[in-house]
Scaffold this active site. Structure first.
Site, PDB file in Angstrom:
ATOM      1  N   THR A   1      -4.198  47.148  32.129  1.00 52.88           N
ATOM      2  CA  THR A   1      -4.272  48.377  33.271  1.00 52.88           C
ATOM      3  C   THR A   1      -4.634  49.778  32.639  1.00 52.88           C
ATOM      4  OG1 THR A   1      -2.163  49.547  33.165  1.00 52.88           O
ATOM      5  CG2 THR A   1      -2.154  47.476  34.686  1.00 52.88           C
ATOM      6  N   ASP A   2      -5.434  50.475  33.258  1.00 53.42           N
ATOM      7  CA  ASP A   2      -5.596  51.949  32.798  1.00 53.42           C
ATOM      8  C   ASP A   2      -4.055  52.692  33.038  1.00 53.42           C
ATOM      9  OD1 ASP A   2      -6.575  54.126  31.619  1.00 53.42           O
ATOM     10  OD2 ASP A   2      -8.405  54.014  32.870  1.00 53.42           O
ATOM     11  N   ALA A   3      -4.091  53.747  32.229  1.00 53.03           N
ATOM     12  CA  ALA A   3      -2.947  54.444  32.369  1.00 53.03           C
ATOM     13  C   ALA A   3      -2.166  54.711  33.625  1.00 53.03           C
ATOM     14  CB  ALA A   3      -3.139  55.943  31.582  1.00 53.03           C
ATOM     15  N   SER A   4      -1.195  54.232  33.928  1.00 52.78           N
ATOM     16  CA  SER A   4      -0.521  54.328  35.249  1.00 52.78           C
ATOM     17  C   SER A   4      -1.226  53.807  36.398  1.00 52.78           C
ATOM     18  CB  SER A   4      -0.166  55.660  35.632  1.00 52.78           C
ATOM     19  OG  SER A   4       0.452  56.317  34.510  1.00 52.78           O
ATOM     20  N   SER A   5      -2.283  53.045  36.243  1.00 52.57           N
ATOM     21  CA  SER A   5      -3.234  52.512  37.260  1.00 52.57           C
ATOM     22  C   SER A   5      -2.209  51.534  38.161  1.00 52.57           C
ATOM     23  CB  SER A   5      -4.498  52.110  37.016  1.00 52.57           C
ATOM     24  OG  SER A   5      -4.345  50.961  36.297  1.00 52.57           O
TER      25      SER A   5
END
Ligand code: BGC
Length: 737
Positions: free
Chosen positions: A295-299
């Site tokens: 995932t992207d950061a915290s996505s």
């Protein structure tokens, strides 16, 4: 085998199965769990020592508190790694720290599984290369690949084994700050860039001590965010998605990219981290991507903010069903998978599949053999002479001469005093651009220090946010030629830095006004990570050099161009609008029913208060010499057309020219772009000489997606344009039968 590596053999595959069978549930989830750590400064200091340091006055209360939280983070990390509950780290680049955690993973965890160490090495590690938008202006696939391989070589020696790069988002809106990290607005160039970067990072064996795993990001269409506002929604036809935004990812997959990152955005209402249709059905099943999806950061957590999942648990469930393997810092796989499996909402098979893909990557990287940094190698390769020399070459080729009335190259003898003004030009941090953290300041060259060698004085006069008018007036007064650096501070572009107004800051506008009023000749050098609206500059400056953020040797490269030691050859990969309100503007827009032939044509597709053409178009870039194009020929074959053109250097000096091939599909069952890049070649031609440049245009390149999302090539007439920019070219046509 999807990943290329001598270590990913039958034996490794059975070892992986054995590991999976031995792993506890928590250990499996640990592999899917990525945390970040920024513990610089506190790394070797435990809580007790920190307390003493504070009591002794060695640390202020604030420093103590900051370090304490870092120290605690480190401790949590160490414990997690020891228990096998963390599979990868984000953003550690210090070899000592990397080795520390790897040692715990390999020696103290039950199954001795090494860590993936992922970092955003977007444009170089210790040798900092031009930002991607700048580098794209080289139109040079070999450079794309080689700069990637230099970065991989340096970073792997430091123990980093995974890059969150290349960013493959086609970016057409200058308001979007992340256009700086992109290769611009063209899909064909992006496809080549994708391949070159993946090959440069990964080579043909991931376990090689100079290679890393690449991560193509952000899947997909992040660059199409509405109004160029970062993290904003994307509303896109599926045809356009597949024609414009998907091909660079396909190209990365075909080149064997090891991992792919999901984007923050939704597409037509479905956020990408839970977009089963595009991740599982398309990426995995249709494109056969068998690498790791992160995932992207915290996505994953943001699926709740999107209002797509009612809570974190559902977010974890949907992500797992979309075959997302690694949760970057949301902690939701860690916190929710157990319950989801107990409730039969997620199957253990799905988790095993994710663990398998991650372990394959760790084996492929050779981490089970050696997960550590190599300090001897690092000393040898970090900013090695040939890396720095090559960086300067890339910087030279990335620079774009936007305007020149003949004042450049500067003839020193003509001026008794030349002054450089503008604070950006004296600050080496500006060389680095938006994504470089690990450059070596002692090697970086600012424009100020480079120009000193040419006898140019420096006077600060103004910064991005301030101006000293008295200083400016006196600098203008006693100089015969001014070199004015203007543009953006490096923190004004990149992630989360969208701007609705992309003109110069007010103090710079004032400085510019004073320059014009002074009636002195002046050259502007732009420092920026996005196209800027600079029509007044285009009108009044004698020359404009687009310097972007060119990396370690930025100053040397720019001074070589200003003084004619290098003949500029970079070409823009984005349009420069005349006004912010034109955004997004891209050369390869769709044909309309009322095309505007000129600024005054009524009832056509244009702005009443601006121009039909952008200030500078895609492909534009001047040289100190002139190139003439003639004798364009097209001959059609079975599966491709051969196109040739004569290019003559009719000017006074030798130079490189980027010869560009564009095609227009005249009639089709769907509206097609007015023009699309389909080939480019960089040629060096001596003054007075001529070269025949040839292209092979595969008919596959003429394909587009129909409403059933089939990729089709339609027969009929195609126009062909060849030249030194997207608007300045000679034309022919052919019929596809
Ligand atoms: C960015 C990614 C980056 C990640 C990790 C995110 O905010 O969107 O491009 O790779 O952070 O640093």
């Amino acid at each position: 085998m999807y990943l290329k590596s001598k270590f990913l053999n039958e034996e490794a595959l059975s070892k992986i199965e054995q590991l999976i069978s031995e792993m506890t549930f928590d250990e499996k989830v640990g592999q899917l769990h990525q945390i970040s750590l920024s513990s610089v400064g506190a790394f070797e200091i435990d809580e007790e020592t920190l307390k003493q340091m504070c009591e002794n006055g060695q640390l202020t209360k604030q420093e103590y508190e900051e370090n304490l939280s870092k120290s605690r983070l480190r401790k949590i990390g160490e414990d997690g790694v020891r228990l096998g509950k963390i599979g990868s780290y984000l953003g550690i680049a210090d070899p000592k720290q990397i080795d520390h955690f790897q040692k715990i993973a390999v020696e103290q965890s039950r199954l001795h599984i090494p860590l993936l160490i992922g970092c955003d090495i977007v444009h170089g590690f210790n040798t900092v290369f031009p930002i991607p938008l700048a580098e794209s202006c080289t139109f040079d696939d070999e450079m794309f690949e080689k700069s990637a391989s230099v970065a991989a070589n340096e970073a792997r020696a430091a123990g980093i084994n995974w890059f969150f790069a290349p960013m493959l988002d086609v970016a057409r809106d200058a308001r979007w700050g992340r256009i700086a990290e992109s290769m611009g607005q063209d899909t064909y160039l992006a496809k080549n860039y994708a391949k070159a970067k993946v090959v440069g990072f990964q080579g043909d064996d991931l376990s090689n001590e100079s290679k890393v795993a690449a991560c193509a990001k952000h899947f997909v269409a992040y660059g199409a965010c509405e109004s160029g506002r970062d993290y904003n929604t994307v509303d896109l036809s599926y045809e356009k998605l597949h024609d414009v935004y998907m091909p660079p990812f396909e190209s990365a997959v075909n080149a064997g990219v090891a991992s792919i990152m999901t984007a923050f955005n939704d597409i037509n209402g479905v956020p990408m981290t839970a977009n089963k249709e595009l991740l599982k059905d398309y990426l995995r099943e249709k494109l056969k991507f068998d690498g790791v999806i992160v995932t992207d950061a915290s996505s994953m957590k943001q699926l709740v903010d999107h209002g797509y999942c009612e809570d974190g648990k559902t977010a974890a469930e949907y992500s797992m069903h979309s075959t997302v393997d690694i949760d970057m810092v949301s902690n939701l796989y860690r916190d929710c998978l157990k319950e989801l499996v107990d409730e039969n909402k997620v199957s253990i098979c799905e988790i095993n599949d994710a663990v398998r893909r991650i372990l394959k990557l760790k084996f492929a990287l050779g981490l089970f053999e050696n997960p550590y940094s190599n300090m001897d190698r690092l000393k040898e390769v970090s900013c090695a002479d040939e890396h720095i020399e090559f960086e300067k070459q890339v910087a030279l080729h990335s620079t774009v001469l936007l305007k020149n009335d003949g004042i450049l190259p500067i003839k020193k003898e003509k001026y008794s005093k030349i002054t450089l003004i503008g604070a950006l030009g004296a600050d080496i941090q500006q060389n680095y651009g938006c994504w470089a953290w690990y450059g070596k300041d002692e090697l970086a060259v600012s424009l100020k220090s480079a120009l000193e060698k040419d006898g140019v004085d420096y006077c600060r006069c103004y910064g991005v946010y301030d101006i000293d008018e008295a200083q400016m007036a006196s600098a203008l007064d006693d100089s015969e030629l001014i070199i004015a650096v203007m543009g953006e501070h490096k923190d004004m572009n990149g992630e989360a830095h969208s701007y609705a107004d992309i003109t110069l800051s007010e103090p710079q506008k004032r400085a510019f006004e004073m320059l014009v009023q002074s009636k002195k000749p002046f050259v502007c050098v732009l420092y920026n990570g996005r196209p800027l609206c600079i029509p007044e500059m285009n009108e009044h400056a004698n020359a404009i050099v687009e310097g972007w953020a060119l990396g370690t040797k930025m100053g040397d490269a720019l001074s070589d161009i200003l003084f004619g030691r290098f003949n500029p050859c970079g070409k823009l990969t984005v349009n420069f609008p005349n006004k912010s309100g034109e955004c997004p503007t891209y050369y390869n827009h769709m044909s309309t029913g009322r095309p505007a032939k000129n600024d005054n044509a009524p009832w056509t597709s244009k702005f009443d208060d601006s121009h039909v053409l952008p200030l500078y178009s895609f492909g534009h870039g001047l040289s100190y010499t002139e190139f003439e194009y003639s004798d364009l020929t097209v001959s059609t074959g079975e599966s491709s057309a051969d196109i040739t053109v004569k290019v003559k250097n009719s000017g006074c000096c030798d130079g490189f020219e980027i010869v560009q091939l564009y095609v227009h599909d005249c009639f089709a069952s769907r509206v097609r772009p007015v023009k699309e890049l389909k080939g480019y070649k960089k040629v060096f031609i001596e003054s007075g000489h001529q070269k025949v440049v040839s292209f092979k245009l595969d008919y596959d390149e003429l394909a587009f997606h129909n409403s059933k999302l089939e990729k089709i090539v339609e027969k009929g007439k195609f126009e062909v344009f060849v030249g030194g920019s997207s608007i300045n070219n000679i034309q022919s046509e052919f019929e596809l039968k």
